[in-house]
Design a protein around this motif. Sequence first.
Motif, short mmCIF file in Angstrom:
data_model
loop_
_atom_site.label_atom_id
_atom_site.label_comp_id
_atom_site.label_asym_id
_atom_site.label_seq_id
_atom_site.Cartn_x
_atom_site.Cartn_y
_atom_site.Cartn_z
N VAL A 62 0.84 -1.20 0.00
CA VAL A 62 0.00 0.00 0.00
C VAL A 62 0.87 1.25 0.00
O VAL A 62 0.59 2.21 -0.73
CB VAL A 62 -0.96 0.01 1.20
CG1 VAL A 62 -1.69 1.34 1.30
CG2 VAL A 62 -1.96 -1.13 1.10
N ALA A 63 1.94 1.25 0.80
CA ALA A 63 2.83 2.41 0.86
C ALA A 63 3.49 2.67 -0.49
O ALA A 63 3.58 3.82 -0.94
CB ALA A 63 3.90 2.19 1.94
N ILE A 64 3.94 1.61 -1.17
CA ILE A 64 4.56 1.78 -2.49
C ILE A 64 3.53 2.23 -3.51
O ILE A 64 3.77 3.13 -4.31
CB ILE A 64 5.23 0.47 -2.93
CG1 ILE A 64 6.44 0.17 -2.03
CG2 ILE A 64 5.65 0.54 -4.39
CD1 ILE A 64 7.09 -1.17 -2.32
N SER A 65 2.35 1.62 -3.47
CA SER A 65 1.29 1.99 -4.41
C SER A 65 0.85 3.42 -4.21
O SER A 65 0.62 4.17 -5.18
CB SER A 65 0.09 1.04 -4.24
OG SER A 65 -0.96 1.39 -5.12
N LEU A 66 0.71 3.83 -2.96
CA LEU A 66 0.32 5.20 -2.62
C LEU A 66 1.23 6.20 -3.31
O LEU A 66 0.78 7.20 -3.88
CB LEU A 66 0.38 5.37 -1.11
CG LEU A 66 0.06 6.72 -0.49
CD1 LEU A 66 -1.40 7.03 -0.65
CD2 LEU A 66 0.45 6.74 0.98
N THR A 67 2.53 5.93 -3.29
CA THR A 67 3.50 6.84 -3.88
C THR A 67 3.58 6.67 -5.40
O THR A 67 3.49 7.66 -6.14
CB THR A 67 4.90 6.59 -3.26
OG1 THR A 67 4.80 6.68 -1.84
CG2 THR A 67 5.90 7.59 -3.77
N ALA A 68 3.76 5.43 -5.85
CA ALA A 68 3.99 5.18 -7.28
C ALA A 68 2.79 5.58 -8.14
O ALA A 68 2.95 6.23 -9.18
CB ALA A 68 4.33 3.71 -7.49
N HIS A 69 1.59 5.20 -7.72
CA HIS A 69 0.41 5.53 -8.52
C HIS A 69 0.05 7.01 -8.40
O HIS A 69 -0.44 7.61 -9.37
CB HIS A 69 -0.77 4.65 -8.10
CG HIS A 69 -0.63 3.23 -8.54
ND1 HIS A 69 -0.24 2.23 -7.68
CD2 HIS A 69 -0.79 2.64 -9.75
CE1 HIS A 69 -0.19 1.08 -8.34
NE2 HIS A 69 -0.51 1.31 -9.59
#
Length: 405
Positions: free
Chosen positions: A379-386
Amino acid sequence: MFEWVIILFLGSGLLYGLQSRRLQRSNISSPMMMALAGALIAVPLGIWHEAPLTPFADRIPFATSFSEMTLAIILFLDAAVLDYRKERPAIRLANRLLLIGLPLTIGVTWAFIIGLHPSVGVLPALILALIVSPTDAALGRPVMENTAVPDPVRQGINIESGLNDGLVLPVFTAVVLLEADLVGESSNNWLTEAAIEISVGAGVGLLAGYVIGQIVNHAVTTNTIIDRFERLLGVLAALFIFFLSEKLGGNGFVAAFAGGLALNISSEQVRETIESFGEAESELLTMLTFFIFGLVVIPAVYQLWTWEMLIFSIVSLAILRPLCVWLCMIGSPYSLAEKLYIGWFGPRGIASVIYLLIMITMIDPRGYESLIAAAVMIVAISLTAHGLSAAPLSNMLVRHLAKND
């Protein structure tokens, strides 16, 4: 301390709102800002220095209460405002994503987790796959707001993210109850408990949603409802159905989703009013959820993160979801660029966070540290990347499609 946390949350929200146009031009979304604010505020509170999972000990009821109301409102509104008559191309695309792509993504993710880390266990691996499979269009809001992106693509992504969390929820509930039964944390037979929760929730939701919808239609026809109250209908109905179902022994989230599907308000103006005001309410609760995510959830597990979790997160976001979307869209009229675009914009967000919090309230988190940490990382990576890629990739797709017309 609680009062200061609320004050700092509200101050962070005001700061983002006042600079929102400028920040969005820099591809900084409100969930990104609120998660960062929560993480920064956790520093002086000493939360980052606590032992793994310790922040969950006395803060999980506070975190879960607001998050549950957020998910109930989102589930209800996403189901209630969908107009099947006006969005047929998008519905066809969403059907592919929901009926083929979603089960395929869950299955492939489940198999990948077991292959990457066999000791996780079959059921915990399935729980993790279910947590990280629902998508959240709010994390890629520029995708929805860029009208140059083909409408079926935008709306298809939006419909998918609006409905997939509601479709995954009954399966997630049943699997978590089964796991709780196997580890001796459930007092009843898991199958009976799951069947009661889901069936009562669905029944209460469908009946209450239909009745509320008919009452609203009658009020609109007889002109007994004022405009100001129309804005409150969605939120009031969602929470009423959620808490009623919980009181009667059903699953409130299933009830909220079913109630939205059964609402069937005939007035397009009222439906649009409910949607616009409900979006504002759910935006506030979403901001609070991601603030809690940064304040409590990330500090609780970051020490448990491993390279295997990083590999899983990257593969899940950049390979498994896009591959499953491409497979489910074979034979569709969309170009390869559009398929890749749809496959990438499957951010993991609010539903994943809330499913995780729900699981922690149903099962003792000790023994599931790796599962929890992996879910938080993705979720943390997706929050930033997306969040960072939504506007640039939308513009790239528009230019590509214009060049090939």
